[in-house]
Structure formats: C-alpha cells, structure tokens
Scaffold this active site. Structure first.
Site, PDB file in Angstrom:
ATOM      1  N   TRP B 185      72.584  44.842  32.286  1.00  0.00           N
ATOM      2  CA  TRP B 185      72.634  44.103  33.544  1.00  0.00           C
ATOM      3  C   TRP B 185      74.087  43.751  33.824  1.00  0.00           C
ATOM      4  CZ3 TRP B 185      72.248  38.242  33.947  1.00  0.00           C
ATOM      5  CH2 TRP B 185      72.101  37.838  35.285  1.00  0.00           C
ATOM      6  N   ASP B 266      67.875  38.512  25.467  1.00  0.00           N
ATOM      7  CA  ASP B 266      67.758  38.111  26.865  1.00  0.00           C
ATOM      8  C   ASP B 266      66.335  38.461  27.285  1.00  0.00           C
ATOM      9  OD1 ASP B 266      69.558  38.918  29.971  1.00  0.00           O
ATOM     10  OD2 ASP B 266      67.932  37.529  29.528  1.00  0.00           O
ATOM     11  N   LYS B 302      61.310  35.926  37.470  1.00  0.00           N
ATOM     12  CA  LYS B 302      60.409  37.019  37.824  1.00  0.00           C
ATOM     13  C   LYS B 302      58.969  36.665  37.540  1.00  0.00           C
ATOM     14  CE  LYS B 302      64.486  39.108  37.492  1.00  0.00           C
ATOM     15  NZ  LYS B 302      65.668  38.270  37.285  1.00  0.00           N
TER      16      LYS B 302
END
Lengths: 467, 457
Positions: B185, B266, B302
């Site tokens: 990311w 993560d 999310k």
C-alpha cells in the site's frame, strides 16, 4: 513415513515450547514506564479517595448544574440531522472544504480580506493538538534548523508536540509571579532579542495556564515588534468565544496581526467552545501571499496529515459545519457559549469576593484580573451539591477549562489534599467553571487555612472556626 | 528585498503604533520595488498590509498528488456514461453506491437515543472498544489476552495505528529497519518516512505468475539484519490480493523467529477477505500462538464501512503483562503530541456493534454479504474474460486472489489505455478495486482488459 510424521510432531512441539520460553528475551525490555501525566495522577488520587465530600479541581471540561457534562442543545439538533449517506469520499472532501471555510471565517472574520480572496491554506485537524502538530511537522520540513519560541508558562503539551517534531524549544517571558500578571517588558525584550525571523507561538485569548492576556494596546505593540524583526506568529486559539463570550473579541489579537500584514498561522480547536472534546475537531490555517502558494502549502499539510492518519474523523466536522453554516443554529450556539462564559465569570467574581470577605491577608485580586481563561489541562470534576450541603465541603460541579492560577505552592497544594480532600494540579492551577457561592465559601476556607498554616496572616472567619 | 520593503513599512509606521495615523480613507495599491502595499480601512484607522515581504513559503512546491485519490478525482471529472471507478478500495453495492451497514445505523440510533456525551476519551481510547478490538483480533479466549500480554491503544484507523507503531519503533529501536513488501500500500512508505524509520523491500509479487514470489520473500527476510521489523498484511494483501497459504505462513513465521525479527501486521480487511472474521485473523493468531511478540495495526474502515470515522487500533502482544503495561504507557505518550486523545464516535459504534450480541451477529452476516458480492464479481469477471479471450492466457489468478483488489498484471501503458480508451479508472500499477465493480459491468471490463493486455505494450 510414520517416523517422519513423528519426527515432525516432536520437533514442532519442542520448537514451540522452546520458543515460548525463549520469547521472554523481550523486545520491550528497554521500554520504560512513561512518566505519569501529573494531572491524570491527581485525578487517580481523587478517584481513590473514599472521603465523601472530596473535590477535584484538576481537570477541566464544562459541567452543568448536576455535574453532568454539558453539550450545547444545538448539537442534539445537528446530530439528528446528519445523514450518513452523505459520507462518500466526494462529499467527505467537500464537507472538509466547507468546514475549513467556515472555520477560517470564524477566526479571521466573515468579511476578512484573506478569507474572501482565498489567501489561506487550511486543513481540518485533530483538534488543537493535531493542528499544532501538523504545523510543527510542516515547520520541520521547510525550516529544519528553526526553533519554536513558547511562552513561559504554556500548555505543557506544546513542549511535547514540538519535541516530537524534533524542533528545539526556547521559551520567552510571559507570566510575572509577583504581580500574577503579564511581564510585558520582559516579553517585548525577548521578542527584540530573538534572532530575526524567529517562529513564535502565541495564545490570542485565555492564555493557558495563567489566564493572563495582553491588552489590545499591548497586542499592537507586539505585532509591531514582530514586524520589525520579521518574526512568524503562530496562534494557538483554543478558546475563541469562551474567553469573553464574544467570538470576535476573542480573535482580536489574531486580527490585529493580520491587519498589520503578518501572514500568520493559526490552530483552532472546537473542543471547548463547542463542547466537542471527544470528536477532535480543529483547523490549521496558514495565510499565504497568493492562491497558488495557498494550494502548495495546503498540499504539503495534507501530505503530512496523510502519513499520520490519512483524513480526519468526519462526524465532528459535519456537526461543526452544519452549525456554522446555519444562521439559526449559529445564533443558538453563540447564546449558549455566552451563558457558559458568563457563568464562569460570575464564579470568579464570587470566589474573589468570598476570599476577600474572609479577611484573608493574601491578596486575591489576581483572580478577577485574570481573563476567564484557559488552562484547560484537565477536568475539574466537582459534583455540585449546593442544596444539600452548607458550610462544609461541598461538591461543586466544575468543568472549567477556565483556570485560575491560584498562586498556591506545591506544599500548600498537598496540604489542601490531605486536610480538605481538595485535589488540584501540583502547581496550584485550579479549574473551575462552576463554583457556586457555598462551594466558593468552603473553598476559600480551605485556602485560608492553608495560608494560616504556612506563611500568611490569620484567617478570622468564624465559620471556619466552627468546622 | 524583504528588508527593503520592511524598512519602507517601518518608515510609514509611527513609533508608537503599529499602524499609519492617517485620518482619511485611502484605497489603492502602491508598487514598490516589486512588492505591493495595500491600503485598507479598518475600524476607523488606516492599516497597511504589506503583501509580500513576510512570506516564508516561497520555496514550497506542490506536494505530489496521492496516486489513489487522484484517480477518484479524475473519475469525477470524466463526463462519459460508461466510466467505471476501480481506484479506491471503498465498498460499493451492486448499484455502485456507498454502503452504510445496517448495524452501523442501528448503533448510531442507539447512541443518539442515549445522548452520549462528547467528553474527551482517555489517551488510549475507549476502553470498551479496546477490549472488543483485541478480542476480535485474537479471539476472546486467547491466552495472550487472558494473561494480559496485549497492549491495545485506539488509533486513527489503519494509518494512525501504523503511525503509532512507527513512532514506537523510531523511539525504542533507533536504526532498526522495517521490511515492506514489494509492492505494498503506497501510504506505508509515507508513514515510515515521516516517522523517520528507514525501510527496505522484500520481494513479494511475481509478475510472471501474477502470484507470490515465495522464495524471494523468504530469502529477503532471511537476508535482513537481525531484529528487523517485517511488515505483513494479515489478509487480502493490498494491492495484489495475493496471500500466502497457511503452510507458507508457517514458513514465514519460522524464518522470522530464526532471524529474531519482529512481525508487524497490518490488518485492514478482517472479515472482508474470506467473509469470516476468524479465518482472516488466522495468520496473526498463528504467530501469537507460537509465543512471538507481535505488533498489529487494525482498521474498521472497510469491514464496518467506517472509512470517514477513522477507527482502528494499535496492538502490541508481548511476552509479559508487565511489559505490555510499559509499552502501552509509551504508546500513549506518543499519541499525546499527535492528537492528545482519539475521536470518540467511531469507537462507540464499534464497541456497540461488537458488544451487542444481536448486532454482532448481524454484522457478521452483512460482512459475509459484502465479501460474497466481491467473490461473485470475481467469478463473473473471470468467466467473462475466459470466454472472450481466445489467446489461452491463464486468467485464474483473478479467482486465486482475495479481498477487494486484484493485480491484473497490466503495466502502466496498459493501465493508461484502460482509462483513456475505456474510461476505466484504476491505479497505474495495474490494481483494480473489485469493490467498485458490479456484475453488470463485468463484460465491459473484460473487453477493456483484453484489449489493453493484447493491443497495448
């Protein structure tokens, strides 16, 4: 095959056991316990104290008559209106832009030239702390060798923020303990003696922790000296509207500088004046020469924010935007803010009067002289029981982000704690947003006793002697 | 120049006041050596605004636009009807609308009815949230939790939590590096850069197979100096969608233990990848079960659709409760000069949803639905491409990848073609967000991909 499976089984089991004991080598051995936050420690002692009539003057958030946290009514209305469907990224950034515009209008004035022409780079921030931190990181990126000049004293977290951003701190004279007022001459000297183009942090109203502010004339002089030295003024405005009850009056210092042509930076917090502590709503604005520069600076601030938390939480921003852009809600808010500010002012006056009445030889004039200001470190959690208790220790609701620099020494503070179960910040700062008459009276007794015990004159109050 | 203008300014200013003492109103501009003086009336006196000299920001350039958010902006500017936004990883319904989870609405109604106050949270965040989030991650009966070896601090979603972890590394492991996957990311690099933590990459994506370069990954982790922090995606790797298998996770754990590295997870998609909260946390739980000390950043953007509320957590699982206490105190100390205390709203929503059994079950069902929609879209896309593309290329990676994203294997030129010719907005690395794709658009997308892959180099 079976041997292989057994081998793997035993090997795996052994390995795991070995690892479990071995993991005790501890990555975190070198991590020490962080020093305790002094206000939080006081709060913990208070909570642990079984005395029924204890009083906590350390922290500061506003409380109502019943000791409950107080949220302005306009927010209940705004909350109900927020439609979560609006939260797609598009609208998120649109809301943010609207929020920033309303915030800068509030700070610099609706008709301000800089706002009309768009001569500012503004981003939403995580309340006042977040705004200061964004600026500190920005300062470090573009002026890596610069210092920050902080007033002495200032909100302690200012030191943490700039230190964490790896910017060295220098303090300038501010508070005069003898007069319990502003040491203006020393302040001006420090401004003059600092190297040209130094970066200063200023509290435009309700200085935290002292509650001591400059007068308008003094601000003009400071602004002039800043011009001479080409210093950069960074304002931390955490109490706009809360200090005097008037939003424009509380922003006067900021606007004086802007009128004089300074391209200031400003951190705004909506924690206190809108009671939105937990929502972390604030704004960082930096004035620029033209809109091109504004876009560049804004992009850099957004970049710093992006690496810290990507984007700010939307809920508080929605609330603030709704209220500031709806004329009715805005009026309602202003009224409620005035009520809170006036209540604190009344308490200050009452406290002062009570102390004087008690014939204490100590001079308490500084209580009313100090601006109803901020030293919002923590919450004064006084439970208000005016109707239940008379002339004894009372619980008074207190959520003062208004702070009083009482002038009490640490040993006197400890004395109050032991004898009267009154808890306050170790340096004698007390917060009180809501100290009723009787509460005042009790409180004054507490302090007079302290004075008598220690260094000052006798306290002649008969009511005290009856206790 | 600045001083010249300043001296003009000070000449005009009387020594006793910081403003001109002219009584009449005067509006106009005076040019002086390239700078501009403006005169304006304000509250009955003339003040002089020097427009130029005090600007510090001359040398400040525009920051590079964020590659991902820039995609959304370009999409919005496009007026074509067939446009498709496959840029940002934000869930969309089949109608391509943002989706607010029903449990979130219910939780917020509860909160509104209760009239919760807006007081500051403690620096570490909402206690109910911290408890819920650690239990969600590790399982409520996890020994690490029972033994109080988990330090949890509420953070500002994944980014804020990662930044706290980075700040901890910078303070207590000065000089230690973080190893991040290639690719990863984009904001990971920004976070560690700004936190002043050095990083380097380990091989991850294999463009030849459009899959995991496992051997390369293990080699690079082995080669790193002892005590390196290894950043791992707990599930649904962003941007590739390629996750290690359970066996591969075991081997990764082996090599990390051998080299005395510390794993830093993560976890941004727990529940969103497979549809199961427990399954998606398996990798983290594997490491913790081995007794390893682990950092884990979590996000609820999310899986609860709380993108804008910024709710997440930084967890440090350590070897003793005493050490967890110390670490937590330091995390708090790092949070204080960043934002003092975290925002309350999202934390309350999560705490209510997770803490209310009825809501929790509903949430699990909604999450399964969201993850299920993405799986269906993957299948449809694969079917469309396979039936249309006669070249014999193996597109099965679309099905093997997991989570919101798919690494299509398209290069920059091909990705540009997707946008310029087909109005399909995606990032230049070939990543598409399946969350932004509907079943109805799969055929169109298949055409676009096939065209870009074969006809553009």
């Amino acid at each position: 095959m079976i041997m292989v499976v057994m081998w793997r089984y035993f090997n795996g089991r052994t390995a795991r056991r070995f690892v479990s004991t071995c993991s005790g080598h501890g990555w975190w051995d070198k991590v020490r316990v962080a020093p305790k936050n002094p206000i939080v420690s006081v709060n913990e002692s208070f909570l642990a104290d079984p005395f029924p009539h204890k009083v906590n003057l350390a922290m500061g958030t506003y409380r109502d008559d019943n000791g409950k946290p107080f949220t302005p009514q306009c927010f209940g209305d705004a909350e109900a209106k927020i439609n979560r469907y609006t939260l797609e990224e598009t609208n998120s950034s649109e809301v943010s832009s609207k929020f920033v515009m309303e915030s800068v209008k509030l700070a610099y004035g609706n008709d301000s030239f800089v706002v009309r022409e768009g001569l500012y780079a503004g981003v939403p921030a995580l309340s006042g702390t977040g705004a200061c931190r964004l600026f500190a990181e920005f300062q470090r990126n573009f002026y890596p060798d610069s210092l920050i000049h902080l007033p002495d004293p200032t909100w302690p977290n200012h030191h943490n923020i700039w230190r964490q951003a790896q910017i060295p701190v220098k303090t300038f004279h501010y508070y005069d303990p003898d007069t319990k007022g502003l040491d203006f001459d020393a302040l001006i000297n420090d401004i003059k003696n600092a190297p040209d183009s130094s970066i200063f942090l200023l509290h435009p109203c309700a200085h935290n922790p002292t509650g001591v502010d400059s007068t308008e004339e003094q601000w003009r002089e400071i602004s002039y000296q800043f011009k001479v030295k080409n210093h950069f003024p960074f304002f931390d405005m955490a109490y706009q509207g809360f200090s005097s009850g008037d939003l424009d009056k509380d922003a006067a210092a900021l606007r004086i500088f802007v009128e004089d042509g300074h391209l200031v930076g400003c951190a705004q917090s909506f924690a206190k004046n809108m009671g939105l502590f937990g929502h972390k709503v604030g704004c960082l604005s930096v004035l620029t020469r033209d809109i091109k520069q504004a876009a560049a600076v804004k992009s850099q601030l957004q970049h710093i924010a992006h690496s810290m938390y990507s984007s700010p939480p939307i809920h508080g921003i929605l609330l603030v935007t709704m209220i500031l852009s709806d004329p009715n809600m805005k009026e309602q808010w202003k009224k409620e803010m005035k009520i809170m500010a006036n209540r604190i002012r009344a308490m200050r006056t009452t406290l002062h009067r009570n102390l004087e009445d008690l014939d204490s030889s100590f001079n308490w004039e500084h209580i009313t002289n100090q601006v109803f200001g901020v030293v919002i470190l923590h919450i004064c959690c006084f439970t208000f029981c005016l109707r239940k208790q008379i002339m004894t220790l009372v619980h008074v609701p207190n959520s003062g982000w208004h702070v009083l620099f009482s002038g009490l020494a640490p040993d006197q503070v400890r004395h109050l704690e032991k004898l009267f179960h009154i808890y306050m910040s170790p340096d004698g700062r007390i917060r009180y947003a809501y100290v009723e008459k009787i509460g005042n009276q009790f409180f004054s007794h507490g302090r007079c006793d302290t004075k008598q015990c220690k260094l000052f004159g006798k306290c002649n109050s008969s009511s005290y002697k009856n206790q | 120049m600045a001083s010249a203008v300043l001296s003009i300014a000070t000449q005009c200013v009387s020594p006793n006041a910081s403003s001109l003492s002219i009584n009449e109103t005067h509006k106009g501009k005076a040019k002086l050596g390239g700078s501009t003086l403006r005169f304006s009336k304000s509250s009955g006196r003339i003040s002089m605004t020097v427009a130029v000299n005090v600007s510090r920001f001359e040398g400040i350039p525009m920051a590079p636009p964020d590659p991902i958010l820039g995609v959304s902006e370009a999409f919005r500017a496009d007026t074509n009807d067939v446009k498709l936004n496959l840029g940002v990883g934000a869930y969309r319904t089949e109608e391509l609308q943002p989706y607010v989870l029903n449990v979130v609405k219910k939780a917020e109604n509860l909160m509104l009815e209760r009239g919760d106050n807006k007081e500051y949270l403690p620096i570490e965040g909402l206690a109910a949230f911290n408890k819920a989030t650690a239990e969600l991650l590790l399982g409520a009966d996890n020994p690490a939790i029972k033994e109080q070896r988990v330090a949890t601090v509420q953070g500002l979603s994944g980014t804020g939590s990662l930044r706290l972890g980075a700040a901890l590394i910078e303070r207590y492991f000065p000089g230690s590096k973080v190893l991040i996957s290639a690719p990863t990311w984009g904001n990971h690099k920004n976070i560690f850069n700004d936190a002043r933590v050095p990083w380097s990459e380990y091989r991850y994506y294999d463009p030849r197979t459009v899959g995991l370069d496992f051997e390369g990954m293990i080699e690079d982790i082995k080669a790193a100096p002892e005590g390196t922090f290894v950043l791992l995606h707990g599930c649904a790797h962003n941007p590739t969608g390629i996750d290690p298998t359970p066996e591969q996770w075991e081997k990764i754990a082996d090599v990390i233990q051998q080299k005395n590295h510390i794993p830093f997870f993560d976890v941004a998609y727990q529940g969103f990848a497979s549809g199961s909260l427990d399954e998606d946390a398996a990798s983290v739980r594997l490491f913790v079960a081995r007794g390893m000390e682990v950092l884990v950043a979590q996000s609820y953007s999310k899986n609860l659709g709380l993108y804008a509320e910024r709710i997440g957590a930084m967890n440090v699982i350590s070897s003793s409760s005493e050490s967890a206490t110390r670490v937590k105190s330091q995390l708090k100390r790092l949070a204080r000069p960043m934002y003092s205390n975290p925002p309350v709203h999202g934390a309350r929503i999560v705490a209510n949803v997770v803490g209310t059994p009825v809501l929790f079950d509903e949430w699990k069902a909604e999450m399964e639905m969201m993850a299920g929609r993405i799986k269906n879209v993957r299948q449809k896309l694969y079917d469309s491409i396979s039936s249309k593309d006669k070249s014999g290329k193996d597109w099965s990676f679309i099905l093997k990848q997991i989570g919101m994203f798919s690494y299509t294997g398209l290069n920059k030129n091909q990705s540009d073609n997707m946008t310029n010719k087909w109005h399909v907005y995606m990032t230049k690395d070939g990543r598409i967000s399946l969350a932004g794709l509907s079943l109805a658009k799969c055929e169109y997308l298949a055409d676009a991909i096939i065209d870009s892959y074969h006809n553009v180099s």
